[in-house]
Scaffold this active site. Structure first.
Site, mmCIF file in Angstrom:
data_model
loop_
_atom_site.group_PDB
_atom_site.id
_atom_site.type_symbol
_atom_site.label_atom_id
_atom_site.label_comp_id
_atom_site.label_asym_id
_atom_site.label_seq_id
_atom_site.Cartn_x
_atom_site.Cartn_y
_atom_site.Cartn_z
ATOM 1 N N SER A 1 -51.414 16.015 -13.648
ATOM 2 C CA SER A 1 -51.527 14.575 -13.868
ATOM 3 C C SER A 1 -52.958 14.155 -13.525
ATOM 4 C CB SER A 1 -50.558 13.837 -12.927
ATOM 5 O OG SER A 1 -50.914 12.472 -12.828
ATOM 6 N N TYR B 1 -47.140 12.819 -4.667
ATOM 7 C CA TYR B 1 -47.242 13.203 -6.088
ATOM 8 C C TYR B 1 -48.632 13.778 -6.383
ATOM 9 C CZ TYR B 1 -47.127 12.601 -11.196
ATOM 10 O OH TYR B 1 -47.175 12.795 -12.563
HETATM 11 N N1 LIG Z 1 -45.682 9.945 -18.398
HETATM 12 C C1 LIG Z 1 -46.866 9.916 -17.816
HETATM 13 O O1 LIG Z 1 -47.594 8.914 -17.868
HETATM 14 C C2 LIG Z 1 -47.365 11.112 -17.074
HETATM 15 C C3 LIG Z 1 -48.669 11.080 -16.577
HETATM 16 C C4 LIG Z 1 -49.155 12.177 -15.896
HETATM 17 C C5 LIG Z 1 -48.359 13.291 -15.722
HETATM 18 N N2 LIG Z 1 -47.096 13.298 -16.209
HETATM 19 C C6 LIG Z 1 -46.291 14.497 -15.995
HETATM 20 O O2 LIG Z 1 -45.684 14.888 -17.212
HETATM 21 C C7 LIG Z 1 -44.404 15.475 -16.935
HETATM 22 C C8 LIG Z 1 -43.313 14.773 -17.714
HETATM 23 O O3 LIG Z 1 -43.391 13.383 -17.448
HETATM 24 P P1 LIG Z 1 -42.416 12.345 -18.181
HETATM 25 O O4 LIG Z 1 -43.065 11.024 -18.104
HETATM 26 O O5 LIG Z 1 -41.967 12.894 -19.487
HETATM 27 O O6 LIG Z 1 -41.192 12.364 -17.148
HETATM 28 P P2 LIG Z 1 -39.638 12.005 -17.375
HETATM 29 O O7 LIG Z 1 -39.184 11.409 -16.086
HETATM 30 O O8 LIG Z 1 -39.439 11.259 -18.634
HETATM 31 O O9 LIG Z 1 -38.977 13.434 -17.538
HETATM 32 C C9 LIG Z 1 -38.973 14.327 -16.457
HETATM 33 C C10 LIG Z 1 -37.762 15.192 -16.575
HETATM 34 O O10 LIG Z 1 -37.803 16.089 -15.467
HETATM 35 C C11 LIG Z 1 -36.483 16.211 -14.972
HETATM 36 N N3 LIG Z 1 -36.516 16.610 -13.573
HETATM 37 C C12 LIG Z 1 -36.818 15.874 -12.487
HETATM 38 N N4 LIG Z 1 -36.663 16.602 -11.362
HETATM 39 C C13 LIG Z 1 -36.258 17.830 -11.779
HETATM 40 C C14 LIG Z 1 -35.915 19.024 -11.096
HETATM 41 N N5 LIG Z 1 -35.922 19.100 -9.759
HETATM 42 N N6 LIG Z 1 -35.552 20.102 -11.847
HETATM 43 C C15 LIG Z 1 -35.516 20.033 -13.200
HETATM 44 N N7 LIG Z 1 -35.786 18.931 -13.886
HETATM 45 C C16 LIG Z 1 -36.167 17.839 -13.181
HETATM 46 C C17 LIG Z 1 -35.844 14.840 -15.155
HETATM 47 O O11 LIG Z 1 -34.425 14.940 -15.177
HETATM 48 C C18 LIG Z 1 -36.445 14.414 -16.492
HETATM 49 O O12 LIG Z 1 -35.610 14.779 -17.565
HETATM 50 C C19 LIG Z 1 -44.233 15.420 -15.411
HETATM 51 O O13 LIG Z 1 -44.705 16.627 -14.854
HETATM 52 C C20 LIG Z 1 -45.153 14.284 -15.016
HETATM 53 O O14 LIG Z 1 -45.588 14.390 -13.679
HETATM 54 C C21 LIG Z 1 -46.570 12.232 -16.883
#
Ligand SMILES: NC(=O)c1ccc[n+]([C@@H]2O[C@H](COP(=O)([O-])OP(=O)(O)OC[C@H]3O[C@@H](n4cnc5c(N)ncnc54)[C@H](O)[C@@H]3O)[C@@H](O)[C@H]2O)c1
Length: 265
Positions: A151, A164
């Protein structure tokens, strides 16, 4: 010669995507399937993973949906073994699952220690355990490729979400370690650091006014989409990126390199 990955670029490869029940993970699972991979869609939310896998299966792709909480090493080992048994091996891993709680992941004085432990166990330790489980299977197939999702928070000083940010910085260092240590085994590892990507979870964390400001400040004038990340992961997992190893690739539209200074421009 290899170029930009096209449908068929991942033909025959077996990919695991964690946290793939929704958001960026679901988009990535779909994109890898379009590129020809056989995809294990895994998530702590097993029903959600199953639904994504079934939708992809309905579109003619070879997928399986499996429950897996990446914070539980035994569950990770069981999931990777199940994927190996189902598809006959593992070639590609995208560790996308992550968790935090905006209410309790605060600053250094206020962060709740249970939250701290759970965030690190899910985001960072989960990555280590996954890597540990897939490495021997990739070696057995002559190599493989790994992407770990970080991230923008890993490389800035945020006022909140200390757990985080620390967990994502750890993932970036894990990626460099794996790249340096296992390159000779034909295994590449890279990290993708998304900026703000419009998923339901991200929208819950940043209210609409903040999202509008982020889009306005972005040099490309918009927020990211899950496909923006999925396409980069597909590239890094494909042979088009055969000489890319140990890199952290920021995918944020240029937000981090072009901060607007309030009142100056
Ligand atoms: N969306 C953003 O703006 C953003 C920005 C920077 C980084 N990220 C990273 O991208 C990735 C996906 O983000 P997103 O926005 O799609 O998230 P999201 O919350 O939409 O999806 C995350 C998924 O991970 C699953 N999850 C959570 N804990 C878990 C565990 N212990 N074991 C297995 N599954 C688990 C959840 O059930 C969910 O389906 C993450 O690593 C997040 O940190 C997202």
């Amino acid at each position: 010669m290899t170029g930009v990955p096209a449908p068929g670029a991942l033909d025959g490869r077996v990919a695991i995507v964690t946290g793939a029940a929704r958001g960026i993970g679901a988009a990535t699972a779909a994109h890898l399937a379009v590129l020809g991979a056989r995809v294990a869609v895994t998530d702590k939310d097993g029903d959600g993973a199953q639904a994504v896998a079934e939708a992809l299966g309905g579109a003619g792709h070879d997928t399986v949906g499996l429950p897996c909480d990446v914070a539980e090493p035994d569950a990770v080992a069981a999931m990777v073994a199940a994927v190996g048994a189902h598809f006959g091996g593992v070639d590609l891993l995208d560790h996308n699952a992550a968790w935090t709680d905006f209410r309790t992941d605060r600053d250094a004085e206020e962060v709740d220690l249970d939250t701290w432990d759970r965030v690190l166990r899910t985001n960072a330790t989960g990555g280590l355990v996954l890597v540990r489980e897939v490495l021997p299977r990739m070696r057995a197939r002559g190599g493989g490729a790994i992407v770990l999702i970080s991230s923008g928070s890993a490389s800035i000083g945020e006022h909140r979400r200390v757990a985080y940010g620390v967990s994502k910085a750890a993932i970036e260092q894990l990626g460099r370690h794996v790249a340096a240590r296992y390159g000779r085994d034909g295994i590449r590892c890279n990290v993708v650091a998304p900026g703000f990507i419009l998923t339901e979870t991200a929208a819950r964390g940043v209210p609409e006014a903040g999202r509008l400001r982020l889009a306005e400040q972005n040099p490309l004038g918009r927020l990211g989409t899950p496909d923006d990340i999925a396409h980069v992961v597909g590239f890094l997992l494909s042979d088009s990126a055969a000489f890319v190893n140990g890199q952290v690739l920021r995918v944020d539209g240029g937000l981090a390199i072009a901060p607007r200074l309030a009142g100056i421009d």
